[in-house]
Design an enzyme around this catalytic site. Structure first.
Site, PDB file in Angstrom:
ATOM      1  N   GLU A 154       0.832  -1.203   0.000  1.00 41.73           N
ATOM      2  CA  GLU A 154       0.000   0.000   0.000  1.00 41.73           C
ATOM      3  C   GLU A 154       0.866   1.252   0.000  1.00 41.73           C
ATOM      4  OE1 GLU A 154      -4.183  -1.136   2.319  1.00 41.73           O
ATOM      5  OE2 GLU A 154      -2.628   0.008   3.358  1.00 41.73           O
ATOM      6  N   GLU A 241      -6.604  -6.874  -0.713  1.00 46.02           N
ATOM      7  CA  GLU A 241      -6.865  -6.715   0.723  1.00 46.02           C
ATOM      8  C   GLU A 241      -8.229  -6.066   0.892  1.00 46.02           C
ATOM      9  OE1 GLU A 241      -3.516  -5.339   3.180  1.00 46.02           O
ATOM     10  OE2 GLU A 241      -4.979  -4.076   4.243  1.00 46.02           O
ATOM     11  N   ALA A 247     -11.511   1.571   7.722  1.00 49.57           N
ATOM     12  CA  ALA A 247     -10.164   1.490   7.167  1.00 49.57           C
ATOM     13  C   ALA A 247      -9.086   1.432   8.244  1.00 49.57           C
ATOM     14  CB  ALA A 247      -9.901   2.672   6.240  1.00 49.57           C
ATOM     15  N   ASP A 281      -6.237  -7.181  19.045  1.00 46.83           N
ATOM     16  CA  ASP A 281      -7.512  -6.709  19.593  1.00 46.83           C
ATOM     17  C   ASP A 281      -8.073  -5.619  18.682  1.00 46.83           C
ATOM     18  OD1 ASP A 281      -9.697  -6.184  21.154  1.00 46.83           O
ATOM     19  OD2 ASP A 281      -8.594  -5.048  22.672  1.00 46.83           O
ATOM     20  N   GLU A 282      -8.565  -6.044  17.523  1.00 48.05           N
ATOM     21  CA  GLU A 282      -9.186  -5.146  16.553  1.00 48.05           C
ATOM     22  C   GLU A 282     -10.137  -5.974  15.704  1.00 48.05           C
ATOM     23  OE1 GLU A 282      -6.134  -3.577  13.999  1.00 48.05           O
ATOM     24  OE2 GLU A 282      -5.598  -5.555  13.222  1.00 48.05           O
TER      25      GLU A 282
END
Length: 320
Positions: A154, A241, A247, A281-282
């Site tokens: 990216e 992706e 985002a 943790d997301e």
């Protein structure tokens, strides 16, 4: 006896759904469509591992086999962490560690007859490192039809001329060893500005595709429209992706918009990868820390994003 026959048939069907490489062989690009060695359209659908520099514990052949057998993936993406990650585990700190993570996944994918993306997972231009890495990988894997190279995950603030010049140099290094396997090229602003390569594509090479990334709670119809315009202009696109949340990788899932994206990709026969096999943790990390390092995950080990990604893959790859 009848139960045995039914079981054997179901195992055969599951194997046929994911044994993509034996069926399709070396991939190529015809117009904007990814096709197999016979010119038949191919849609790859699978998962990306998280950064190798943060979640190396999942980078092993048993996890690859589990994702093929239980999630029904026909492609996986090995995300080589370049600058960002735990101390001693980035490419900058320890290239041999990162290369071992990547080759574990690639070798596992080859063994399991699925496709695999070797992803240079960076947001910055590191030309000499990238050339050396892809020179080595393409020498090692050129003979395998399983391989896809992603030369720049990216780009963020780089201009398209900068990304294009970088990509041309890396493509040259790959094509010296591997004249045919698919190469994916990123575009500015986190793979959003697909209009830029559409107006000024790389010339002189075949089997190139350009990547778009979406996160459904942030990226809506405007990005689909922009990508449609690029396709109409003749640019081959691969969604390397994607996921259903914001985002940032966090926040709630936008399930309706994620479904819109799935429907849109399926209608156009676009290949897509979901982010990611990791346990941060997301929202976008599809696993809880309870998940074992070698697969065999239970429902309780999967976050909602993981359960949804698995359901999409099992349903859509089973059809093909």
């Amino acid at each position: 006896m009848k139960k045995i026959k039914i079981l054997a048939l179901s195992l055969l069907m599951a194997s046929a759904a994911t044994a993509q490489v034996k069926e399709h062989g070396k991939l190529r690009v015809q117009g904007t469509q990814l096709t197999d060695s016979h010119g038949k359209p191919v849609v790859l659908r699978g998962m990306s591992f998280g950064w190798s520099s943060f979640w190396p514990r999942f980078y092993n052949a048993k996890t690859v086999k589990w994702l093929k057998d239980d999630w029904n993936v026909n492609v996986l993406r090995a995300a080589a962490g370049i600058e960002v990650g735990d101390k001693g585990k980035t490419y900058r700190d320890n290239p041999e560690f990162v290369k071992k993570c990547v080759t574990n996944v690639v070798d596992g994918a080859i063994k399991n007859n699925i496709y695999v993306i070797i992803d240079w997972h960076s947001h910055n231009i590191n030309l000499e490192d990238a050339k050396a890495f892809f020179d080595e990988m393409s020498k090692k894997y050129a003979k395998y039809p399983n391989i896809v190279y992603e030369v720049f995950n990216e780009p963020d603030e780089e201009t398209w001329p900068e990304v294009k010049a970088y990509a041309e140099e890396v493509i040259k290094a790959i094509r010296k060893n591997d004249p045919d396997n698919i190469i994916l090229v990123g575009c500015p602003h986190w793979d959003q500005d697909i209009n830029l390569p559409a107006a000024d594509p790389i010339k002189g090479y075949s089997n190139l595709m350009y990547t778009v990334h979406f996160y459904a709670a942030t990226h809506k119809q405007y990005l689909r429209d922009r990508t449609d315009a690029a396709l109409k202009a003749g640019l081959p696109v691969f969604i390397s992706e994607s996921a259903g949340m914001e985002a940032t990788g966090d926040g709630p899932l936008d399930k309706a918009e994620w479904q819109n994206w799935i429907d849109w990709m399926e209608a156009r026969k676009l290949s897509w990868i979901t982010w990611s096999v990791s346990d941060k943790d997301e929202t976008c990390s599809v696993l809880y820390p309870s998940a074992g390092s070698e697969g065999k995950w239970k429902d309780k080990d999967l976050k909602e994003s993981g359960r949804m990604a698995r359901a999409y893959l099992k349903k859509l790859n089973e059809k093909h």
